[in-house]
Design a protein around this motif. Structure first.
Motif, PDB file in Angstrom:
ATOM      1  N   ASP A 642     -39.299 -60.648 -56.603  1.00 48.51           N
ATOM      2  CA  ASP A 642     -39.323 -60.330 -55.171  1.00 48.51           C
ATOM      3  C   ASP A 642     -40.716 -59.922 -54.713  1.00 48.51           C
ATOM      4  O   ASP A 642     -41.187 -60.357 -53.646  1.00 48.51           O
ATOM      5  CB  ASP A 642     -38.316 -59.217 -54.870  1.00 48.51           C
ATOM      6  N   LYS A 643     -41.366 -59.077 -55.481  1.00 52.01           N
ATOM      7  CA  LYS A 643     -42.716 -58.646 -55.106  1.00 52.01           C
ATOM      8  C   LYS A 643     -43.699 -59.813 -55.149  1.00 52.01           C
ATOM      9  O   LYS A 643     -44.589 -59.911 -54.304  1.00 52.01           O
ATOM     10  CB  LYS A 643     -43.199 -57.532 -56.037  1.00 52.01           C
ATOM     11  N   ILE A 644     -43.537 -60.678 -56.139  1.00 51.00           N
ATOM     12  CA  ILE A 644     -44.432 -61.822 -56.247  1.00 51.00           C
ATOM     13  C   ILE A 644     -44.251 -62.750 -55.056  1.00 51.00           C
ATOM     14  O   ILE A 644     -45.226 -63.260 -54.479  1.00 51.00           O
ATOM     15  CB  ILE A 644     -44.187 -62.556 -57.573  1.00 51.00           C
ATOM     16  N   GLU A 645     -42.981 -62.984 -54.681  1.00 54.98           N
ATOM     17  CA  GLU A 645     -42.720 -63.840 -53.534  1.00 54.98           C
ATOM     18  C   GLU A 645     -43.252 -63.219 -52.250  1.00 54.98           C
ATOM     19  O   GLU A 645     -43.802 -63.908 -51.388  1.00 54.98           O
ATOM     20  CB  GLU A 645     -41.216 -64.094 -53.408  1.00 54.98           C
ATOM     21  N   ALA A 646     -43.111 -61.903 -52.109  1.00 52.13           N
ATOM     22  CA  ALA A 646     -43.553 -61.228 -50.890  1.00 52.13           C
ATOM     23  C   ALA A 646     -45.081 -61.137 -50.797  1.00 52.13           C
ATOM     24  O   ALA A 646     -45.628 -60.959 -49.707  1.00 52.13           O
ATOM     25  CB  ALA A 646     -42.949 -59.827 -50.821  1.00 52.13           C
ATOM     26  N   SER A 647     -45.772 -61.240 -51.925  1.00 56.22           N
ATOM     27  CA  SER A 647     -47.229 -61.091 -51.915  1.00 56.22           C
ATOM     28  C   SER A 647     -47.956 -62.306 -51.364  1.00 56.22           C
ATOM     29  O   SER A 647     -49.160 -62.257 -51.123  1.00 56.22           O
ATOM     30  CB  SER A 647     -47.729 -60.828 -53.344  1.00 56.22           C
TER      31      SER A 647
END
Length: 772
Positions: A642-647
């Motif tokens: 999720d964090k990777i996608e949001a970054s």
């Protein structure tokens, strides 16, 4: 029994004598006849270089014919490149016709210009290669080529002039008419037959080269008494263009004109060949004739005979009735055997290879000059040579017999009993060690007179042995010893002064002066200057580290206070807001969410602080097990999806397809991967690529993570892994500043290394885990 023993000893002596004398007799017979046969060998004309010399002779005779026809001096370029001159004159005539003027430049005028070094220096053109000739005019190309062909032709003339007086030649035209010859009879009939008997006996070699009316080679044959490919070599050389390089060098594309409709015949008699070899003084090799005569075969025969003698020395003692091999002559020390055998056998080997050695018969010449009859002088000369070879093979037998004892008594015992260096080594080693220790432990603070007396006495003993070889040595030795005593005492006084300088420098260092220098020379203590400098640097480094540590403690308090105070202040503020009983339910829920968020952040800060404290103090318990770090990286990737996608970053994962198992703590290693990946999502520039690579080899596993920073990287890479250090000095981003510090500590606790590298805005983290 005694008679049997005596007979065995006599038989042994006879066998040894035969082993030595028979090879000596063989060398006396073989060597003179072999060298004489080599000296009488005929030269070898079967070479490409000599065939090239013959072909060049054709060009020289062709040029002489052209000179006679023209009845004027012609340069080689006019003869061998007539088409170039004709093309230039045609072009100039057309230009003159169009302009209404008449050309005054003739072939001879251009030819004379080609020899004019002042106007057209040949060096300008000889060293021009590649595309440089592209700037040449047609006339410059002609002049450059003319200079070069003149140099070629000069060498051809020199070579042919050497051969001309020994060689019979004949030139015939297309009708078979002789137009040039130096022979007393026509040569063509001799070569018209297929290797006639007269050619083999009377002539050393013969050759014929025939050109058709276009200058092409129609026949090229070489007749020689020995078999070989001489005719093939002649055909190869006669069909080559000797000026083929002119096009590349000067842009000269005119063809080389070979003789047209001419036949060239060459013969050399055996008598002329013998005269030529005697007077050539090595010039035959320059013309391409092989006259080298190797005597290497003789050295092989000599080495073989030496090997047979050595084998006899090794094998005869195994015949027990002969009772050989135990004589005292074979118990000589190794050093004497090695030196004697090396000198004698090495000299004899060079003598066997060099055919000129001992060929002048010096004993015969001396004896004959003092009136000894030739027959007796020859016998004595032969006997002297026989004794010399016998001595050489006797040395070989003796050396092999001495070496044989290595196998009889064993290498260890042989070294102990027969090697002189081994015997004197313990004494020499002990003596040198005692002298070294006595000099090494001199106390420079005490009176050095006693030490000097010991050194002088040792020096006196050594020079005493040397002076025994000189009549007046004792008096000079006394004077030398007195002078040496006073010189050494002065030297030791200076040494003490230098020692006190060294003490002063160390005292300054002990008092805390880290910038002190030693301006004067320290003599034998000069190496201590570098050591003192190292100590000063070490102290400075320690002080700097301590200052840095103190600064880190101050920064730690400041940063911890700031990072803990921020969420704590927010918690207090929102608690006060929640005390309002009239607060709407929606705002109350919002405040509660904020409180939960801030308290969680406070909890994480405190946990990170405890983690880094335990890691720094090495008070961490590791649960080591076999861990597949590829799967562990895949797990971290999945949980942070999720964090990777949001970054808004583009991750490029390059991981091994197979498992990579290492003995690690899976929880701590996962924390390392998690901290690094989260750090990338926070600080990497959006819409850029992130590379996560894992390399596995025999000795280590290397993991690298690369990203482009969103902000300028102005920090020191070596300090970013310190506690509470962030990439953004303003500390506006969320985080404790402990992520990289925790990751580095956990990696090092597990035996690995973590390194930060910065190149402009490229931020790279590299982790290396060694394999067990």
């Amino acid at each position: 029994m005694d008679i049997k023993l005596k007979n065995s000893r006599k038989l042994a002596v006879v066998l040894v004598i035969l082993v030595i004398l028979l090879p000596s007799l063989a060398m006396m017979i073989i060597r003179p006849h072999y060298i004489k046969g080599q000296g009488n060998s005929e030269p070898n004309f079967n070479t490409s270089s000599f065939m090239s010399t013959l072909v060049q002779s054709n060009y020289v005779l062709y040029a002489e014919e052209k000179q006679r026809e023209n009845q004027a001096a012609m340069i080689p370029f006019d003869i061998f490149f007539p088409s170039a001159i004709n093309d230039k004159q045609t072009k100039e005539n057309e230009e003159d016709k169009n302009s209404g003027s008449k050309s005054n430049t003739s072939s001879q005028e251009i030819s004379r210009q080609s020899l004019d070094e002042e106007n057209f220096p040949s060096s300008k053109y000889k060293n021009s290669y590649g595309d440089e000739y592209g700037g040449y005019s047609s006339e410059e190309a002609i002049i450059a080529s003319a200079n070069e062909i003149s140099n070629y032709f000069s060498r051809w003339e020199n070579n042919f002039s050497t051969l001309r007086s020994y060689l019979q030649y004949e030139v015939r035209d297309e009708n078979g008419k002789v137009i040039d010859s130096n022979a007393t009879e026509e040569l063509d009939p001799l070569l018209s037959q297929t290797k006639p008997e007269a050619l083999d006996k009377k002539y050393a070699f013969g050759a014929i080269v025939k050109y058709d009316e276009s200058g092409n080679v129609s026949q090229a044959e070489f007749f020689y008494g020995k078999p070989g490919n001489a005719t093939q070599l002649l055909n190869e050389q006669v069909r080559q263009n000797p000026c083929s390089s002119f096009d590349d060098q000067y842009g000269m594309d005119a063809p080389f004109q070979k003789p047209q409709g001419r036949t060239y015949i060459y013969l050399m008699t055996a008598e002329n060949l013998a005269s030529f070899m005697e007077s050539s003084n090595g010039y035959m090799e320059y013309l391409g004739v092989d006259t080298y005569r190797s005597t290497a075969d003789l050295s092989i025969v000599f080495i073989t005979l030496l090997g047979l003698v050595a084998a006899a020395a090794l094998l005869l003692p195994f015949i027990k009735p002969l009772q050989l091999g135990d004589e005292k002559i074979f118990q000589v020390p190794f050093e004497l055997v090695f030196i004697t055998a090396s000198f004698v056998l090495g000299f004899s080997l060079s003598m066997s290879v060099n055919g000129n050695t001992m060929s002048n018969e010096p004993i015969y010449n001396v004896l004959h000059s003092i009136g000894v009859p030739k027959g007796l002088a020859s016998v004595l000369q032969y006997f002297w040579g026989f004794i010399g070879w016998a001595f050489i093979f006797a040395v070989c037998y003796w050396a092999a017999g001495c070496i044989r004892t290595v196998f009889v008594i064993g290498p260890k015992r042989y070294i102990q009993e027969r090697v002189i260096i081994y015997r004197i080594w313990p004494w020499a080693k002990g003596t040198v060690k005692n002298i070294y220790n006595s000099m090494l432990h001199i106390n420079l603070k005490d009176d050095t007179t006693k030490v000097l007396i010991k050194v002088v006495l040792i020096n006196f003993i050594i020079l005493g042995f040397i002076s025994l070889m000189w009549v007046w040595g004792i008096g000079a030795l006394i004077i030398y010893s007195l002078a040496l005593f006073f010189l050494l005492r002065k030297y030791c006084n200076d040494l003490q002064k230098q020692y006190h300088r060294l003490l002063d420098a160390t005292n300054q260092l002990a008092e805390g002066n880290l910038n002190g220098t030693i301006p004067e020379e320290l003599g034998v203590f000069e190496p201590f200057r570098g050591e003192i400098t190292k100590i000063q640097s070490g102290f400075k480094k320690a002080v700097d580290e301590e200052v840095k540590s103190q600064k880190m403690k101050t920064d730690l308090i400041t940063n911890v206070s700031h990072d803990l105070k921020t969420p704590l202040t927010a918690i207090i503020t929102y608690v006060d807001l929640l005390k309002d009983e009239n607060l709407p339910a929606e705002e109350r829920r919002h405040y509660i969410d904020v409180l939960e968020q801030k308290s969680t952040r406070l909890k994480l800060l405190i946990e990170d602080l405890f983690e880094i404290s335990k890691a720094t103090s090495r008070n961490v318990t590791l649960n080591i097990m076999d861990v597949d770090i590829v799967s562990l990286m895949q797990q971290a990737k999945l949980e942070l999806h999720d964090k990777i996608e949001a970054s808004n970053l583009y991750f490029r994962w390059r991981l091994p397809e197979d498992k990579v198992v290492l003995p690690l703590d899976s929880q701590k290693t996962y924390r390392v991967f998690e901290n690094l990946l989260v750090n990338i999502t926070k600080y990497a520039m959006p819409r850029t690529r992130v590379y996560v690579d894992m390399e596995n080899d025999e000795k280590r596993v290397r993991i690298s993570m690369k990203n482009i920073s969103a902000s300028e990287l102005t920090f020191n890479p070596s300090e970013i892994t310190e506690r509470f250090v962030r990439g953004d000095a303003s500390r506006n981003t969320e985080g404790s500043g402990l992520g990289l510090a925790i990751a580095k500590s956990f990696v090092e606790l597990q035996g690995g290394s973590l390194q930060i590298m910065v190149d402009a805005d490229l931020f790279t983290v590299e982790i290396v885990f060694p394999k067990p």
